[in-house]
Structures are given as structure tokens and as C-alpha cells.
Design an enzyme around this catalytic site. Structure first.
Site, PDB file in Angstrom:
ATOM      1  N   CYS A 113      47.129  37.138  40.306  1.00 44.53           N
ATOM      2  CA  CYS A 113      48.423  36.389  40.479  1.00 44.53           C
ATOM      3  C   CYS A 113      48.348  35.737  38.943  1.00 44.53           C
ATOM      4  O   CYS A 113      47.831  35.946  37.984  1.00 44.53           O
ATOM      5  CB  CYS A 113      48.649  35.166  41.342  1.00 44.53           C
ATOM      6  SG  CYS A 113      47.528  33.882  41.156  1.00 44.53           S
ATOM      7  N   THR A 151      47.706  32.866  37.559  1.00 38.54           N
ATOM      8  CA  THR A 151      46.346  32.064  37.117  1.00 38.54           C
ATOM      9  C   THR A 151      45.320  32.754  37.842  1.00 38.54           C
ATOM     10  O   THR A 151      44.099  32.221  37.107  1.00 38.54           O
ATOM     11  CB  THR A 151      46.678  30.644  37.257  1.00 38.54           C
ATOM     12  OG1 THR A 151      46.311  30.468  38.799  1.00 38.54           O
ATOM     13  CG2 THR A 151      47.472  29.828  36.625  1.00 38.54           C
ATOM     14  N   VAL A 209      44.517  31.539  40.527  1.00 34.39           N
ATOM     15  CA  VAL A 209      43.847  30.273  41.634  1.00 34.39           C
ATOM     16  C   VAL A 209      44.663  30.533  42.656  1.00 34.39           C
ATOM     17  O   VAL A 209      43.862  30.463  43.787  1.00 34.39           O
ATOM     18  CB  VAL A 209      44.286  28.998  40.832  1.00 34.39           C
ATOM     19  CG1 VAL A 209      44.035  27.923  41.556  1.00 34.39           C
ATOM     20  CG2 VAL A 209      43.448  28.808  39.584  1.00 34.39           C
ATOM     21  N   GLY A 210      45.816  30.532  42.698  1.00 33.64           N
ATOM     22  CA  GLY A 210      46.615  30.270  44.211  1.00 33.64           C
ATOM     23  C   GLY A 210      46.111  31.600  45.014  1.00 33.64           C
ATOM     24  O   GLY A 210      45.670  31.318  46.403  1.00 33.64           O
ATOM     25  N   HIS A 263      24.753  35.974  41.647  1.00 32.25           N
ATOM     26  CA  HIS A 263      24.536  34.660  42.204  1.00 32.25           C
ATOM     27  C   HIS A 263      25.295  34.314  43.556  1.00 32.25           C
ATOM     28  O   HIS A 263      24.516  33.832  44.274  1.00 32.25           O
ATOM     29  CB  HIS A 263      24.720  33.475  41.098  1.00 32.25           C
ATOM     30  CG  HIS A 263      23.843  33.585  40.067  1.00 32.25           C
ATOM     31  ND1 HIS A 263      23.334  32.442  39.196  1.00 32.25           N
ATOM     32  CD2 HIS A 263      22.872  34.499  39.477  1.00 32.25           C
ATOM     33  CE1 HIS A 263      22.554  32.803  38.288  1.00 32.25           C
ATOM     34  NE2 HIS A 263      22.327  33.877  38.509  1.00 32.25           N
ATOM     35  N   ASN A 264      26.490  34.629  43.528  1.00 34.08           N
ATOM     36  CA  ASN A 264      27.508  34.363  44.700  1.00 34.08           C
ATOM     37  C   ASN A 264      27.809  35.337  45.487  1.00 34.08           C
ATOM     38  O   ASN A 264      28.493  35.101  46.468  1.00 34.08           O
ATOM     39  CB  ASN A 264      28.786  33.557  43.950  1.00 34.08           C
ATOM     40  CG  ASN A 264      28.289  32.721  42.744  1.00 34.08           C
ATOM     41  OD1 ASN A 264      28.796  32.801  41.784  1.00 34.08           O
ATOM     42  ND2 ASN A 264      27.715  31.487  43.132  1.00 34.08           N
ATOM     43  N   HIS A 291      19.112  32.863  45.643  1.00 35.85           N
ATOM     44  CA  HIS A 291      20.525  32.770  45.532  1.00 35.85           C
ATOM     45  C   HIS A 291      21.200  33.230  46.968  1.00 35.85           C
ATOM     46  O   HIS A 291      21.948  32.621  47.413  1.00 35.85           O
ATOM     47  CB  HIS A 291      21.124  33.917  44.699  1.00 35.85           C
ATOM     48  CG  HIS A 291      20.764  33.703  43.273  1.00 35.85           C
ATOM     49  ND1 HIS A 291      21.430  32.305  42.441  1.00 35.85           N
ATOM     50  CD2 HIS A 291      19.968  34.031  42.146  1.00 35.85           C
ATOM     51  CE1 HIS A 291      20.768  32.471  41.386  1.00 35.85           C
ATOM     52  NE2 HIS A 291      20.044  33.346  41.214  1.00 35.85           N
TER      53      HIS A 291
HETATM   54  C1  RB5 Z   1      53.645  31.930  40.436  1.00 33.66           C
HETATM   55  O1  RB5 Z   1      54.599  31.545  39.478  1.00 33.66           O
HETATM   56  C2  RB5 Z   1      52.291  31.334  40.169  1.00 33.66           C
HETATM   57  O2  RB5 Z   1      52.231  29.936  40.652  1.00 33.66           O
HETATM   58  C3  RB5 Z   1      51.399  32.090  40.739  1.00 33.66           C
HETATM   59  O3  RB5 Z   1      51.281  33.642  40.461  1.00 33.66           O
HETATM   60  C4  RB5 Z   1      49.978  31.926  40.620  1.00 33.66           C
HETATM   61  O4  RB5 Z   1      49.382  31.511  39.436  1.00 33.66           O
HETATM   62  C5  RB5 Z   1      49.420  30.694  41.577  1.00 33.66           C
HETATM   63  O5  RB5 Z   1      48.356  30.413  41.326  1.00 33.66           O
END
Ligand code: RB5
Length: 155
Positions: A67, A69, A71-72, A100-101, A135
Site C-alpha cells: 500500500c 506505506t 502500514v495500513g 526470527h519472526n 525464536h
Molecule cells: C492511501 O492513501 C494510503 O493511506 C494507504 O495506501 C496506506 O499507506 C495506508 O496505510
């Protein structure tokens, strides 16, 4: 080896580049979306969940998620029991996320790293092996939280 790959609207180009790269490694890839017909509106929790469910079910050996980042889409994937999705921005962390994970999904931010770095990250993760031993004890603790919602030795 079978890998499921998914991205939200922020990362279709990187997903396509990773699909080509993984296919060149001889890996069987299934695209879990988002697809062009989604008109760029598919949200990262949908793709993260869909891909993670498919990996957790045993249909695939592992998953790759992209995505903006990383993260989401990893947060959504980690809500699925049995999934250990790690966001990585460089190969060292990617290697250790397997050693390790025992990460079964790697997540990458298309707005954070370029395509060549993304390929190096995926390669480092795929080429690594879970080390087990101490681990394994730690991953077992994560699995206990995952399965029961807590840890028997922690009140
Ligand atoms: C989308 O704009 C962005 O928020 C998504 O791709 C991502 O980075 C979320 O964590």
C-alpha cells in the site's frame, strides 16, 4: 511455491513489478486485487484481509502486500489469526522478519521505497529461513496471544 499478492489503489504499479519479479523466480503468483475494474477505490483493509485469509487457510505458502506505506495493509492482515505480516523498508529487516519472526506476509510501502528496493526486500525475505530454537519460543508466544487473546503467564 505459491504466493498471494495484493495492493490498494496506491500501489498497482509496484504490485505489477513484483508479480513479474516473482514469476521470474519461478513462483506461482495469484493477484488478490485491487483490480483495474475497482476503479482505484479498493481500500487497503479489504485487500489485506482477503490476502491474509487466503494465506492463513493454507491455500498459499505466503503473501506480499503493498500500500502507500505498507502500514495500513499490514495492520489489516495481522488481524487474521495465524498471520505475521511485517512491514519492511530494507532487506536486513526483511531477512530477520523470516529468520526470527517467521513472517508469512511481507508488506511494503510503494511511497516509501522504489521498485528495485522492493524486489531486494522480497528476495531477502524469500531467501531466508526461520531459525527456530529460541525464536520458535517467542513466535509461539505470539501465536498464544493470537489464539487465546492473552498469555497464560501474564495476568
Ligand atoms: C492511501 O492513501 C494510503 O493511506 C494507504 O495506501 C496506506 O499507506 C495506508 O496505510
Amino acid at each position: 511455491m505459491k504466493i498471494a499478492i495484493g495492493s490498494d489503489h496506491a500501489a498497482p504499479e509496484m504490485k505489477a513489478q513484483l508479480i513479474a519479479h516473482l514469476q521470474a523466480r519461478g513462483i506461482e503468483i495469484t493477484d488478490m486485487g485491487a483490480f483495474p475494474q475497482d476503479e482505484g477505490k479498493y481500500e487497503y483493509p479489504v485487500i489485506g484481509y482477503r490476502t491474509a485469509k487466503a494465506v492463513a487457510s493454507g491455500q498459499f505458502d505466503a503473501g506480499v502486500l503493498v500500500c502507500g506505506t505498507g502500514v495500513g495493509i499490514s495492520l489489516a492482515a495481522n488481524k487474521v489469526k495465524g498471520i505475521r505480516a511485517c512491514v519492511c523498508s530494507e532487506p536486513y529487516t526483511a531477512r530477520l522478519s523470516k529468520e526470527h519472526n517467521n513472517a508469512n506476509i511481507i508488506a511494503i510501502g510503494a511511497r516509501v521505497v522504489g521498485a528495485e528496493m522492493a524486489k531486494a526486500i522480497v528476495d531477502a525475505w524469500l531467501d531466508a529461513e526461520f531459525m527456530g530454537g529460541r525464536h520458535a519460543r517467542r513466535v509461539d508466544l505470539i501465536n498464544e496471544i493470537d489464539a487465546t487473546g492473552g498469555l497464560s503467564n501474564e495476568s
